[in-house]
Design a protein around this motif. Structure first.
Motif, PDB file in Angstrom:
ATOM      1  N   LEU A 102       0.810  -1.221   0.000  1.00  0.00           N
ATOM      2  CA  LEU A 102       0.000   0.000   0.000  1.00  0.00           C
ATOM      3  C   LEU A 102       0.842   1.269   0.000  1.00  0.00           C
ATOM      4  CD1 LEU A 102      -2.787   1.350   0.148  1.00  0.00           C
ATOM      5  CD2 LEU A 102      -2.676   1.091   2.634  1.00  0.00           C
ATOM      6  N   ASP A 103       1.876   1.321   0.831  1.00  0.00           N
ATOM      7  CA  ASP A 103       2.664   2.552   0.916  1.00  0.00           C
ATOM      8  C   ASP A 103       3.286   2.932  -0.427  1.00  0.00           C
ATOM      9  OD1 ASP A 103       2.008   2.935   3.560  1.00  0.00           O
ATOM     10  OD2 ASP A 103       3.902   2.179   4.349  1.00  0.00           O
ATOM     11  N   SER A 104       3.736   1.954  -1.183  1.00  0.00           N
ATOM     12  CA  SER A 104       4.315   2.242  -2.502  1.00  0.00           C
ATOM     13  C   SER A 104       3.267   2.754  -3.472  1.00  0.00           C
ATOM     14  CB  SER A 104       4.987   0.998  -3.074  1.00  0.00           C
ATOM     15  OG  SER A 104       6.172   0.727  -2.378  1.00  0.00           O
ATOM     16  N   LEU A 134       0.517   4.361  -2.615  1.00  0.00           N
ATOM     17  CA  LEU A 134       0.172   5.716  -2.165  1.00  0.00           C
ATOM     18  C   LEU A 134       1.252   6.722  -2.546  1.00  0.00           C
ATOM     19  CD1 LEU A 134      -1.278   4.890   1.355  1.00  0.00           C
ATOM     20  CD2 LEU A 134      -2.547   5.378  -0.760  1.00  0.00           C
ATOM     21  N   LYS A 135       2.505   6.312  -2.437  1.00  0.00           N
ATOM     22  CA  LYS A 135       3.618   7.194  -2.837  1.00  0.00           C
ATOM     23  C   LYS A 135       3.505   7.530  -4.316  1.00  0.00           C
ATOM     24  CE  LYS A 135       8.624   7.457  -3.041  1.00  0.00           C
ATOM     25  NZ  LYS A 135       9.894   6.740  -2.905  1.00  0.00           N
TER      26      LYS A 135
END
Length: 106
Positions: free
Chosen positions: A33-35, A37-38
């Motif tokens: 998820l973080d990638s 979102l980035k």
């Protein structure tokens, strides 16, 4: 319009089980998820910069990237583009001020 979104959603769904070395989207999914979102943040910034430049082709290109990565997020979260379209339809005919008031925002 929804045909393209539905076709893209199907492709994005099919990439969930793909080898990360075989697909850009599969690689994004594997990074989590973080990638994703980035990437959305990067594309949003590039969209703003393109709009500031005022070159229509750049704006279209960057908005397409932003929409694409937003759809990757939807798929990763188990959501469909139709759900977003349904929400936009629900808001249609409401003033922006009225819609914000319903959500309790200023």
């Amino acid at each position: 319009m929804t045909d393209v979104l539905n076709q893209l959603a199907e492709v994005l769904e099919s990439r969930k089980g793909a080898d990360p070395d075989s697909s850009y989207v599969a690689k994004l999914y594997s990074k989590g998820l973080d990638s994703i979102l980035k990437k959305i943040g990067e594309e949003a910034t590039e969209t703003v910069m393109a709009a500031k430049d005022g070159v229509p082709e750049k704006i279209i290109y960057e908005v397409a990237d932003l929409w694409f990565h937003s759809m990757v997020l939807l798929a990763q979260q188990g959501l469909q583009p139709q759900q977003v379209l349904d929400e936009l339809q629900r808001r249609f005919g409401l003033s922006g001020l009225e819609e914000k008031a319903r959500r309790g925002q200023d």
